[in-house]
Design an enzyme around this catalytic site. Structure first.
Site, PDB file in Angstrom:
ATOM      1  N   GLU B 132       0.833  -1.207   0.000  1.00  0.00           N
ATOM      2  CA  GLU B 132       0.000   0.000   0.000  1.00  0.00           C
ATOM      3  C   GLU B 132       0.866   1.255   0.000  1.00  0.00           C
ATOM      4  O   GLU B 132       0.500   2.268  -0.584  1.00  0.00           O
ATOM      5  CB  GLU B 132      -0.920   0.020   1.237  1.00  0.00           C
ATOM      6  CG  GLU B 132      -1.995  -1.059   1.222  1.00  0.00           C
ATOM      7  CD  GLU B 132      -3.027  -0.865   0.136  1.00  0.00           C
ATOM      8  OE1 GLU B 132      -2.638  -0.705  -1.041  1.00  0.00           O
ATOM      9  OE2 GLU B 132      -4.231  -0.895   0.448  1.00  0.00           O
ATOM     10  N   THR B 184      -6.338   8.240  -5.107  1.00  0.00           N
ATOM     11  CA  THR B 184      -6.383   8.136  -3.649  1.00  0.00           C
ATOM     12  C   THR B 184      -5.703   9.346  -3.009  1.00  0.00           C
ATOM     13  O   THR B 184      -6.202   9.910  -2.032  1.00  0.00           O
ATOM     14  CB  THR B 184      -5.683   6.837  -3.192  1.00  0.00           C
ATOM     15  OG1 THR B 184      -6.324   5.742  -3.833  1.00  0.00           O
ATOM     16  CG2 THR B 184      -5.787   6.661  -1.696  1.00  0.00           C
TER      17      THR B 184
END
Lengths: 312, 312
Positions: B132, B184
């Site tokens: 991530e 994001t």
């Protein structure tokens, strides 16, 4: 309409609001301390309030935490009836274990019993919140709800009111009430109105963990989740000895705990009675050394809430 | 040390992070969509990454969301081994249903299987979070945890990592992925870093309600708690049609829902499959009229997480 029961005596228990991380939304009900309240049906629309112990409670019903909710309740009724309330105040006002909520909740549960339970628990909370408004200026429910529902309650929302009774864990509670004054209004005023998103995220992780721990009966998770990064660091300054009580209570085996409501009482949760008693000793030692008078209670989570103990 | 199994194929499923009110702490695992990943043991310390579908995935392992976690895992091992990973990317990157998390989680679960499950799920999450970091710059676990654990997970804390698997409700999930790009990093950048305490209180009331609803299997409570006063009002601006999809999905019977992760996908929870299919139709109608291409899925909560489907 005749009412077969015309007088009732209730125990209105103390409550712990916030439960550390659940500011304004979580609360639990205690077995002790509790107020004793006698409520009698009167034949006309009036509210009469007596204090049985010489406590200087406001006698004008609209200024009294038991009276104001009953005024609201009577306004919903067409019946030409009233209530006479005698309060045996055992929960010290200003102690942080829901003294005003007990008066308000005890009054409405008792009155509702005399009325043949016409109102739902949620309606009773709505009435009782008027007592909190009298006491602190704010219509909050985080002591009222656990006092009426028993166990552990979640106030998901105030507008509209949404109360969720959580399956309560089988835990022992130690309470210490150091005899210092912390006014709810002051304890609220020192809080920051803006907070960092990252602190809020940490807080709601703990709230979610606490709720999951309670419902899943996971004591270790309850303990880890009893952490407050927002309110406690500010409010604990008002309570001398707080940090030491907290640290030493955990060393004595408590799962965790913190400020009860807006203080100054401190509560600790333990898995068994012996630990809760050790925690009590620890609390007593700290406040003896700090030189502040105190009361302690070792009790359990009360799953009943306000209880009818006699009727006639 | 000989390894009896030298190659494995896994399904690495999509996940919905945040669950509306649980920003950064809650997530759930889906049955569909999922990536297919083949992982082979290599006889020396190296990581090789292939993309099976011509998706332009970074081939340098340290820049790849599957590779970076495996580098971390290998660093913990004394064995002179490596992994060759072939990714069949089915979850569109940037869709908001945990595409990068699936690659990271699938890689570590597959590799751990080849190693005879030496690492715990929590350790796998720790490794996978490095994926991530490659994908978004932040080591978050709200997609990784549900992908590895399955069901619904709560990240109570990141430092130290504390993951709680919540008993998952038996719900159906409808997902729509409108083909627009929401990065994001952008979705994070538009959030306010300071928030009002009163908004935070409302948010954590909902988070507590959602967790209680999930664990107590109370669908109505789940529905009422799927409310976000902080993040959704800001982020939904990036998704044309969002408000209409949400409102009409609820009219079609959905319990509730909102932005999946940081978007642009939208998820809705329903109590039964027929409702979830009606919700799908509603979503299709809205995005057809708005003129944005889309994909939809009607699926269920996946209680397994990454699944081994073949080994040799």
């Amino acid at each position: 309409m005749p009412h077969p029961i015309t007088s009732v005596t209730v125990h209105a228990p103390g409550t712990v609001a916030n439960l550390v991380c659940g500011f304004d939304i979580l609360g639990l009900c205690l077995h002790e301390p509790y107020d004793i309240m006698d409520v009698k049906l009167l034949p006309e629309k009036e509210i009469v309030i007596h204090s049985a112990d010489g406590y200087p409670l406001p006698s004008d019903p609209k200024d009294n935490t038991a009276g104001a909710p009953l005024i609201e309740m009577l306004a919903e009724l067409e019946d030409n009836i009233g209530f006479e309330v005698t309060i045996h105040k055992r929960i010290k006002p200003g102690s942080g274990v829901g003294s005003s909520a007990a008066s308000a909740a005890g009054a409405v549960v008792a009155a509702n019993h005399l009325l043949g339970n016409r109102f739902s628990k949620e309606q009773l909370v709505q009435f009782a919140m008027f007592g909190e408004k009298v006491a602190s200026g704010v219509k909050h429910a985080d002591n009222i709800a656990p006092c009426i529902y028993g166990g552990v309650t979640l106030i998901r929302s105030i507008h509209p009111l949404d109360i969720i009774a959580l399956q309560p864990p089988d835990l022992h509670v130690t309470i210490v009430h150091p005899q210092i004054e912390v006014k709810t209004a002051d304890a609220r005023a020192i809080l920051k109105q803006k907070i960092l998103l990252k602190d809020a995220i940490r807080q709601w992780g703990n709230i979610a963990g606490l709720v999951a721990g309670i419902v899943q009966q996971d004591n270790a998770l309850i303990g880890r989740s009893l952490e407050d990064v927002l309110i406690e660091p500010v409010r604990s300054i008002l309570i001398p000895g707080f940090d030491e009580v907290k640290q030493r209570s955990k060393e004595a085996g408590a799962l965790g705990g913190g400020i009860s409501g807006s203080g100054p009482s401190i509560f600790m949760l333990s898995a068994d009675k012996a630990t809760a008693q050790n925690v009590e000793k620890t609390m007593q030692e700290v406040f003896t050394r700090v030189g502040i008078a105190y009361h302690t209670h070792v009790t359990q989570i009360n799953t009943t809430g306000v209880k009818i103990v006699a009727e006639a």
